[in-house]
Design a protein around this motif. Structure first.
Motif, short mmCIF file in Angstrom:
data_model
loop_
_atom_site.label_atom_id
_atom_site.label_comp_id
_atom_site.label_asym_id
_atom_site.label_seq_id
_atom_site.Cartn_x
_atom_site.Cartn_y
_atom_site.Cartn_z
N ILE A 195 0.85 -1.19 0.00
CA ILE A 195 0.00 0.00 0.00
C ILE A 195 0.89 1.23 0.00
N SER A 196 0.47 2.26 -0.74
CA SER A 196 1.21 3.51 -0.78
C SER A 196 0.22 4.64 -1.07
N ARG A 197 0.68 5.87 -0.94
CA ARG A 197 -0.20 6.99 -1.22
C ARG A 197 0.59 8.16 -1.76
N ASP A 198 -0.11 8.99 -2.53
CA ASP A 198 0.45 10.23 -3.05
C ASP A 198 -0.53 11.32 -2.65
N ASN A 199 -0.22 12.04 -1.59
CA ASN A 199 -1.16 13.03 -1.06
C ASN A 199 -1.34 14.21 -2.01
N ALA A 200 -0.35 14.50 -2.81
CA ALA A 200 -0.49 15.58 -3.79
C ALA A 200 -1.56 15.25 -4.82
N LYS A 201 -1.74 13.97 -5.06
CA LYS A 201 -2.75 13.52 -6.02
C LYS A 201 -4.01 12.99 -5.33
N ASN A 202 -4.03 13.03 -4.00
CA ASN A 202 -5.16 12.48 -3.23
C ASN A 202 -5.48 11.05 -3.66
N THR A 203 -4.46 10.26 -3.81
CA THR A 203 -4.63 8.90 -4.33
C THR A 203 -3.87 7.90 -3.47
N VAL A 204 -4.51 6.77 -3.25
CA VAL A 204 -3.90 5.64 -2.54
C VAL A 204 -3.83 4.47 -3.51
N TYR A 205 -2.76 3.71 -3.40
CA TYR A 205 -2.54 2.59 -4.31
C TYR A 205 -2.43 1.28 -3.53
N LEU A 206 -2.75 0.21 -4.21
CA LEU A 206 -2.51 -1.13 -3.68
C LEU A 206 -1.87 -1.94 -4.79
N GLN A 207 -0.58 -2.15 -4.68
CA GLN A 207 0.14 -2.99 -5.63
C GLN A 207 0.00 -4.43 -5.19
N MET A 208 -0.53 -5.27 -6.04
CA MET A 208 -0.78 -6.67 -5.70
C MET A 208 0.04 -7.56 -6.62
N ASN A 209 0.97 -8.28 -6.05
CA ASN A 209 1.83 -9.19 -6.80
C ASN A 209 1.56 -10.63 -6.39
N THR A 210 2.02 -11.54 -7.22
CA THR A 210 1.87 -12.97 -6.95
C THR A 210 0.45 -13.29 -6.54
N LEU A 211 -0.50 -12.85 -7.33
CA LEU A 211 -1.90 -13.03 -6.98
C LEU A 211 -2.29 -14.49 -7.01
N GLU A 212 -3.22 -14.82 -6.12
CA GLU A 212 -3.71 -16.19 -5.97
C GLU A 212 -5.23 -16.18 -6.18
N PRO A 213 -5.79 -17.32 -6.58
CA PRO A 213 -7.26 -17.37 -6.74
C PRO A 213 -8.00 -16.94 -5.47
#
Length: 125
Positions: free
Chosen positions: A71-89
């Motif tokens: 999880i990360s965020r960019d407050n200048a863009k008012n945006t939060v991210y969720l990078q999801m790797n090695t996804l499973e069913p």
């Protein structure tokens, strides 16, 4: 009021990656917001995935996603991210972004004040 809009969901094969985004608008200037991601699979309760405080210096993850999601965020863009790797069913669910108008991270959904509409993530085996 704060409005949250998620994007980035989709269909991906097991082992693949997706990045979810959550754009906040409205009274985001009123203070510091902690943000969280939750998910809900069919027939299951909504569960905590990850959370981040305003500065990004404090993070929390569910055990099931630790080491795979970031999880990360960019407050200048008012945006939060969720990078999801090695996804499973088992990661298949509707993913929701949430905000709370207290700058402390919590894992309980009822302590969040604002919610997005959700974005579907489907992981095929």
């Amino acid at each position: 009021q704060v409005q949250l809009v998620e994007s980035g969901g989709g269909l991906v094969q097991a082992g693949g990656s997706l990045r979810l985004s959550c754009a906040a608008s409205g009274r985001t200037y009123d203070g510091s917001y902690a943000m969280g991601w939750f998910r809900q699979a069919p027939g299951k309760e909504r569960e905590f995935v990850a959370a981040i405080n305003w500065s990004g210096g404090r993070l929390a993850y569910a055990t099931s996603v630790k080491g795979r999601f970031t999880i990360s965020r960019d407050n200048a863009k008012n945006t939060v991210y969720l990078q999801m790797n090695t996804l499973e069913p088992e990661d298949t669910a509707v993913y929701y972004c949430a905000a709370r108008n207290v700058d402390s991270i919590v894992v309980v959904a009822t302590l969040y004040n604002y919610w997005g509409q959700g974005t579907q993530v489907t992981v095929s085996s």
